[in-house]
Design an enzyme around this catalytic site. Sequence first.
Site, mmCIF file in Angstrom:
data_model
loop_
_atom_site.group_PDB
_atom_site.id
_atom_site.type_symbol
_atom_site.label_atom_id
_atom_site.label_comp_id
_atom_site.label_asym_id
_atom_site.label_seq_id
_atom_site.Cartn_x
_atom_site.Cartn_y
_atom_site.Cartn_z
ATOM 1 N N LYS A 179 0.852 -1.183 0.000
ATOM 2 C CA LYS A 179 0.000 0.000 0.000
ATOM 3 C C LYS A 179 0.894 1.241 0.000
ATOM 4 C CE LYS A 179 -1.640 2.870 2.524
ATOM 5 N NZ LYS A 179 -1.496 4.186 1.836
ATOM 6 N N GLY A 232 7.402 5.352 7.603
ATOM 7 C CA GLY A 232 6.534 6.522 7.723
ATOM 8 C C GLY A 232 6.786 7.219 9.042
ATOM 9 N N SER A 233 5.758 7.876 9.543
ATOM 10 C CA SER A 233 5.961 8.696 10.744
ATOM 11 C C SER A 233 5.845 7.868 12.023
ATOM 12 C CB SER A 233 4.938 9.825 10.766
ATOM 13 O OG SER A 233 3.653 9.283 10.917
ATOM 14 N N THR A 236 2.154 7.257 13.178
ATOM 15 C CA THR A 236 1.476 6.159 12.485
ATOM 16 C C THR A 236 1.995 4.811 12.983
ATOM 17 O OG1 THR A 236 1.216 7.561 10.552
ATOM 18 C CG2 THR A 236 0.890 5.222 10.207
ATOM 19 N N ALA A 237 3.289 4.745 13.255
ATOM 20 C CA ALA A 237 3.877 3.485 13.735
ATOM 21 C C ALA A 237 3.259 3.066 15.061
ATOM 22 C CB ALA A 237 5.391 3.632 13.887
ATOM 23 N N GLU A 254 10.422 1.842 10.100
ATOM 24 C CA GLU A 254 11.430 2.854 9.734
ATOM 25 C C GLU A 254 10.755 4.216 9.839
ATOM 26 O OE1 GLU A 254 14.539 2.326 9.062
ATOM 27 O OE2 GLU A 254 14.578 0.152 8.769
ATOM 28 N N CYS A 288 13.977 11.227 5.304
ATOM 29 C CA CYS A 288 14.094 10.947 6.741
ATOM 30 C C CYS A 288 15.520 11.169 7.239
ATOM 31 C CB CYS A 288 13.673 9.511 7.008
ATOM 32 S SG CYS A 288 14.562 8.324 5.988
ATOM 33 N N GLU A 392 10.394 16.763 14.112
ATOM 34 C CA GLU A 392 10.736 16.569 12.704
ATOM 35 C C GLU A 392 9.905 17.545 11.874
ATOM 36 O OE1 GLU A 392 9.305 13.005 10.600
ATOM 37 O OE2 GLU A 392 11.352 12.749 9.874
HETATM 38 P P1 NAD Z 1 2.718 8.583 7.343
HETATM 39 O O1 NAD Z 1 3.055 7.823 8.577
HETATM 40 O O2 NAD Z 1 1.676 9.593 7.389
HETATM 41 O O3 NAD Z 1 2.298 7.569 6.193
HETATM 42 C C1 NAD Z 1 3.110 6.512 5.765
HETATM 43 C C2 NAD Z 1 2.248 5.424 5.154
HETATM 44 O O4 NAD Z 1 1.411 4.879 6.166
HETATM 45 C C3 NAD Z 1 1.294 5.919 4.060
HETATM 46 O O5 NAD Z 1 1.179 4.927 3.074
HETATM 47 C C4 NAD Z 1 -0.007 6.074 4.828
HETATM 48 O O6 NAD Z 1 -1.138 5.994 4.006
HETATM 49 C C5 NAD Z 1 0.064 4.917 5.785
HETATM 50 N N1 NAD Z 1 -0.765 5.049 6.998
HETATM 51 C C6 NAD Z 1 -1.184 6.179 7.620
HETATM 52 N N2 NAD Z 1 -1.941 5.885 8.681
HETATM 53 C C7 NAD Z 1 -2.014 4.538 8.748
HETATM 54 C C8 NAD Z 1 -2.653 3.625 9.627
HETATM 55 N N3 NAD Z 1 -3.377 4.037 10.664
HETATM 56 N N4 NAD Z 1 -2.505 2.300 9.405
HETATM 57 C C9 NAD Z 1 -1.760 1.857 8.377
HETATM 58 N N5 NAD Z 1 -1.137 2.672 7.504
HETATM 59 C C10 NAD Z 1 -1.260 3.998 7.687
HETATM 60 O O7 NAD Z 1 4.091 9.184 6.840
HETATM 61 P P2 NAD Z 1 4.317 10.123 5.566
HETATM 62 O O8 NAD Z 1 3.870 11.491 5.941
HETATM 63 O O9 NAD Z 1 3.789 9.478 4.347
HETATM 64 O O10 NAD Z 1 5.909 10.087 5.438
HETATM 65 C C11 NAD Z 1 6.751 10.951 6.111
HETATM 66 C C12 NAD Z 1 7.338 10.274 7.328
HETATM 67 O O11 NAD Z 1 8.029 9.096 6.953
HETATM 68 C C13 NAD Z 1 8.370 11.126 8.032
HETATM 69 O O12 NAD Z 1 8.194 11.033 9.422
HETATM 70 C C14 NAD Z 1 9.677 10.488 7.621
HETATM 71 O O13 NAD Z 1 10.753 10.715 8.497
HETATM 72 C C15 NAD Z 1 9.326 9.064 7.565
HETATM 73 N N6 NAD Z 1 10.273 8.320 6.753
HETATM 74 C C16 NAD Z 1 11.132 7.438 7.357
HETATM 75 C C17 NAD Z 1 12.069 6.757 6.598
HETATM 76 C C18 NAD Z 1 13.028 5.773 7.215
HETATM 77 O O14 NAD Z 1 13.561 4.960 6.481
HETATM 78 N N7 NAD Z 1 13.273 5.799 8.509
HETATM 79 C C19 NAD Z 1 12.116 6.966 5.232
HETATM 80 C C20 NAD Z 1 11.241 7.877 4.648
HETATM 81 C C21 NAD Z 1 10.317 8.543 5.421
#
Ligand code: NAD
Length: 488
Positions: A179, A232-233, A236-237, A254, A288, A392
């Site tokens: 996804k 992601g963030s 969300t994690a 991550e 990130c 961040e």
């Molecule tokens: P996000 O957490 O908003 O979304 C990431 C993904 O998760 C998207 O596909 C989103 O649709 C999905 N998502 C959102 N809510 C969810 C839920 N409740 N259940 C399951 N999936 C869900 O993050 P973003 O704004 O898309 O990305 C930016 C963030 O990602 C920043 O914090 C950045 O630091 C981080 N990031 C980390 C790395 C790494 O390798 N450590 C790499 C790139 C980005």
Amino acid sequence: TMAHSKSLLVLENFIGGKFVPCSSYIDSYNPSTGDVYCRVPDSGKEEVEVAVKAAKDAFPVWSSKSPLERSQILNKLADLIEHDLEAFAQAESKDQGKAITFARTVDIPRAVYNFRFFASSILHHVTECTEMATMGCVHYTSRAPVGVAGLISPWNLPLYLLTWKIAPAIACGNTVVAKPSEMTSVTAWMMCKLLEKAGIPPGVVNVVFGTGTKAGEALVCHPDVPLISFTGSTLTAQRIMEKSAPHCKRLSLELGGKNPAIIFDDADLSQCIPTTVRSSFANQGEICLCTSRIFVQRGIYDEFLKRFVAEAKKWKTGNPSDPTVDVGALISKEHLEKVRSYVKKAQAEGARVLCGEGVDSLALPPGNQKGYFMLPTVIAAVEDESCCMQEEIFGPVTCVVAFDTEEEVIRRANGVKYGLAATVWSGNVGRVHRVAHRLQSGLVWTNCWLVRDLNLPFGGMKASGIGREGAKDSYEFFTEVKTITIKH
Ligand code: NAD
């Protein structure tokens, strides 16, 4: 309007080897113009259910192929993406807002390399064996794919980060339901068109498009998806951990960063300054690993600031499809507003904005007036406790502060909740070694930035994540190990 909707790009889910339409769609914006240009399926439980079923059905055959067979298929897919590199780069730039040069030289080549890398590394893993001669026993380990992997990726490096998950997952013999971010789904959809030609059997790679709360959460909650790889963030994690807890799922997380650069007075500034400008502003600061706290030793602070600001001002912001542009558009209007609000807060707290937002004017071509642009922004005289130094921001904003001693800077650099990446600049090898050792950070680059060997672990400490990815680490995550004992 009808006339408008006719020209829109409409994506479809890819399930069981077929493109399938969805009952509802989400508008997707071109960040550099502010126009809706694409419609993304708004999938939910139903679509995820069908995709997981397809992945489950495909698992027995795919998982019993030899690593060499899977390796050849991954290499073929890499070749096909590479053949269309320019089309992928154009699409990524348009969809995400990133500079075309960045998409051409970083995003898409890395997506290609992700498949080549795991196509190769999968051939070289060995398992362990021990002997207990007095007992007449040998013990050995065997590794097997886990099943259906759920892969969830963010919008900043769309195809790059998605393929960094798909490649190891399928190389190990799992099947996947992916996804991508609802804001950047186009290149994943383009990749789906190449899967059959590469020889990937139907159901091995399924892509379900939609939001995190609907499609993402349905995947996280599905009982037949035993592992979730998420980038992601941090927020969300937390939600994903909560939702997957009842199933005790295996998670790779991550997450975000608040990455320091530590610059000692013996650093080679001719290398350090352009690299630190790049580490602060590459991909609009939406990586990130981007630097957002720069600690400069007091003796060189004034000189550093002057040269750093001059270098930052050389970065050209504008239409992402212009190959001379360094900084494209931010992902969305909401994100632009959020990033800007940090600069305002810093000013309200008495910090100095040395260039960029609110200081310099941005001249945009007529077609880009409604795009989500922002100049590279450098903030000085900001307190460590300020939200600009703690949270961040994920945009083209970096803070520069002075420090006196090694001991002090290590403490301050570690004084945030995150621990993803750091850079250390010094000509003293003993010092870089000492400082690198003490930083709470999954990655430390000394006298460079973003030089990656995919063999080695990637990932963060503290709120920056759980688990590592890399040749061996991804192999371990995407396989289940078993210890077998044989007695004669
Ligand atoms: P996000 O957490 O908003 O979304 C990431 C993904 O998760 C998207 O596909 C989103 O649709 C999905 N998502 C959102 N809510 C969810 C839920 N409740 N259940 C399951 N999936 C869900 O993050 P973003 O704004 O898309 O990305 C930016 C963030 O990602 C920043 O914090 C950045 O630091 C981080 N990031 C980390 C790395 C790494 O390798 N450590 C790499 C790139 C980005």
